[in-house]
Scaffold this active site. Structure first.
Site, PDB file in Angstrom:
ATOM      1  N   ASP A 165       0.926  -1.200  -0.018  1.00 23.80           N
ATOM      2  CA  ASP A 165       0.236   0.007  -0.157  1.00 23.80           C
ATOM      3  C   ASP A 165       0.736   1.237   0.047  1.00 23.80           C
ATOM      4  O   ASP A 165       0.616   2.196   0.920  1.00 23.80           O
ATOM      5  CB  ASP A 165      -0.986  -0.136   1.343  1.00 23.80           C
ATOM      6  CG  ASP A 165      -1.746  -1.423   1.285  1.00 23.80           C
ATOM      7  OD1 ASP A 165      -2.023  -2.027   0.260  1.00 23.80           O
ATOM      8  OD2 ASP A 165      -2.117  -1.578   2.532  1.00 23.80           O
TER       9      ASP A 165
ATOM     10  N   GLU B  68     -11.031   0.149  -3.889  1.00 21.43           N
ATOM     11  CA  GLU B  68     -10.314   0.812  -2.749  1.00 21.43           C
ATOM     12  C   GLU B  68      -9.246   1.654  -3.273  1.00 21.43           C
ATOM     13  O   GLU B  68      -9.168   2.011  -4.261  1.00 21.43           O
ATOM     14  CB  GLU B  68      -9.767  -0.538  -1.858  1.00 21.43           C
ATOM     15  CG  GLU B  68      -8.929  -1.545  -2.718  1.00 21.43           C
ATOM     16  CD  GLU B  68      -8.599  -2.664  -2.072  1.00 21.43           C
ATOM     17  OE1 GLU B  68      -8.889  -2.913  -0.892  1.00 21.43           O
ATOM     18  OE2 GLU B  68      -8.053  -3.424  -2.601  1.00 21.43           O
TER      19      GLU B  68
END
Length: 489
Positions: free
Chosen positions: A20, A182
């Site tokens: 991420d 997302e």
């Protein structure tokens, strides 16, 4: 033997479990934040001048006034930070999926810290928050709403000083229709606002898509060439590519950092180091970004050795507790470790990320009347370790509910060099893990395990292998920890 070139197209620029990635630039320097899940301290912060070579500065989350240390189960805790620089300060927003829940926001003048106490955003329900400011200086948090009837992207204006929402959240463009949109990020370029998201789930179908609007609040129109980045259904050595962030260089060129995995072995492929951070180039055509492989060279790993001293360097973390909660200086050098369990039940260890495909790690220990261990951990139910203590030498493995001693040998209880090696596989896995101890100039074999048992495909979860030392029983001394590439692999 000719080896394939080590380029960013096939090798991570931040290897080991660093998923991420979120990046921002300040002047000539870049700063990177990645997810940390159950490990403390949380949210590692790296610095670079070229997006390829990264230095670990420290961590954003280090104190109880920021997050509830030690309470998170495996692959829970701190998800998906966004790192930005605004109004002379660094801002890091991330999700606390357990603990006190919701999003948390910290700031710092210096990315190496200290970072502020956390401001909680209790009414922003979801994961993967982005933070941006519109032309009027209003703060917008865009996030993945996981508690809605359907998972999609939402946005809300907030007061960053208090964490209060200033309006009702609005639904946003949520990708091309693939599952689980997302990781939203907002960017401003040439009069357009761009909304980039990940979709397809954080597995082999992972992808990055983008849309644009004249307003950061939308409505957004998706790019015709979406997804702009994906390796799904390709025979590429890097898979599960997604959850990305864009950054502009000082010369006006752009790059994209994203997570990916390096599966190996037989079907379905086994990845063990978690989701790592990769780099690609970005070319703009007709106002839209296009990701292309980067052929910049990525340096081969060297040998790392730490003659430990408390306080430990930023490389060392622990599942749950902070290292300083169970580490103290040892007389004559090194550190003393004490057994400790976090409130989550995780056994404390000083741990660092496994970063290469084949490697060897060693620990020089003096167990005294206790028992010391060199552990390779995927999570609390999937690990191997070499133990040395008054009860002897042993190789121990846990896979799910099964814990088994592979080999036991006698030991005089004074000093030993414990070793775990990741070696080429003997079956269809990513590697084998060899366990050994060196005592009195002799190497003693303590077992071997198929590396598939310490893979994400077997254990599940969002992290990767970690290696390091712990005290199983009593107070033990660890003089030195070292890791490096396996010769000839």
């Amino acid at each position: 033997m000719n080896r394939p070139a080590r380029t960013a197209a096939t090798h991570p620029v931040v290897p080991g479990y660093h998923p991420d990635p979120s990046v921002c630039r300040v002047g000539e320097e870049y700063f990177l934040a990645t997810s940390s899940f159950e490990y403390a301290p949380g949210v590692p912060i790296h610095r670079s001048t070229d997006l390829v070579h990264w230095e670990l500065l420290g961590h954003a989350l280090t104190r109880e006034d920021q997050w509830p240390l030690g309470t998170f189960a495996d692959s829970r805790g701190i998800f998906a930070p966004t790192l930005r620089h605004h109004d002379g300060r660094f801002w890091m927003i991330t999700t606390d999926v357990d603990g006190l829940g919701g999003q948390l926001l910290v700031t710092a003048q210096d990315p190496a810290g200290p970072w502020s106490p956390a401001v909680r955003l209790p009414h922003v329900a979801g994961i993967d928050p982005d933070i941006a400011w519109d032309d009027d200086g209003r703060c917008l948090v865009t996030f993945c709403a996981t508690l809605e009837p359907r998972i999609h992207i939402m946005q809300v204006e907030v007061d960053p000083a208090t964490g209060e929402t200033l309006e009702e959240p609005r639904s946003m463009w949520s990708g091309t229709g693939l599952e689980h949109p997302e990781a939203p990020h907002l960017y401003r370029r040439d009069g357009w606002w761009y909304l980039m998201v990940a979709e397809g789930g954080t597995g082999r179908g992972h992808a990055v898509s983008i849309a644009r609007s004249r307003s950061p609040r939308g409505p957004f129109e998706g790019a015709a060439h979406n997804p702009i980045l994906s390796h799904r259904s390709l025979g590429h050595p890097v898979q599960s590519t997604g959850h990305a962030d864009l950054v502009e260089r000082p010369d006006g060129t752009w790059a994209i950092l994203f997570l990916g995995t390096r599966p190996r072995g037989s079907f379905p492929g086994w990845h063990v180091n978690g989701r790592e951070s990769f780099l690609a180039e970005v070319k703009w055509r007709d106002g839209w970004p296009h990701a292309v492989d980067s052929e910049v060279s990525v340096a081969a790993p060297g040998w790392f050795e730490d003659e430990l001293a408390a306080p430990l360097g930023p490389r060392w973390v622990s599942p749950g507790l902070l290292p300083e909660d169970f580490v103290s200086p040892a007389p004559g050098g090194g550190v003393e470790l004490r057994p400790a369990d976090a409130p989550s039940g995780a056994a404390a260890m000083i741990a660092a990320r496994c970063t290469e495909e084949h490697w060897r790690a060693t620990a020089e220990v003096e167990p005294g009347t206790g028992t010391a261990a060199l552990r390779v951990r995927l999570d609390e139910r999937h690990w191997v370790e070499v133990r040395a203590g008054a009860g002897g030498l042993s190789g121990v493995v846990r896979v799910g509910d099964l814990e088994q001693t592979l080999t036991s040998l006698a030991f005089d209880g004074t000093a030993a060099r414990l070793e775990v090696r990741s070696v080429p596989p003997t079956t269809g896995g990513p590697d084998d893990l060899e366990l050994a101890a060196h005592v009195g100039g002799r190497e003693l074999s303590l077992g071997r395990l198929d590396g598939r048992y310490l893979s994400s495909e077997v254990a599940g979860g969002f992290t990767g292998r970690m290696w390091g030392a712990r005290a199983v029983e009593g107070t033990v001394t660890v003089r030195r920890l070292a890791v490096g590439p396996l010769e000839g692999a």
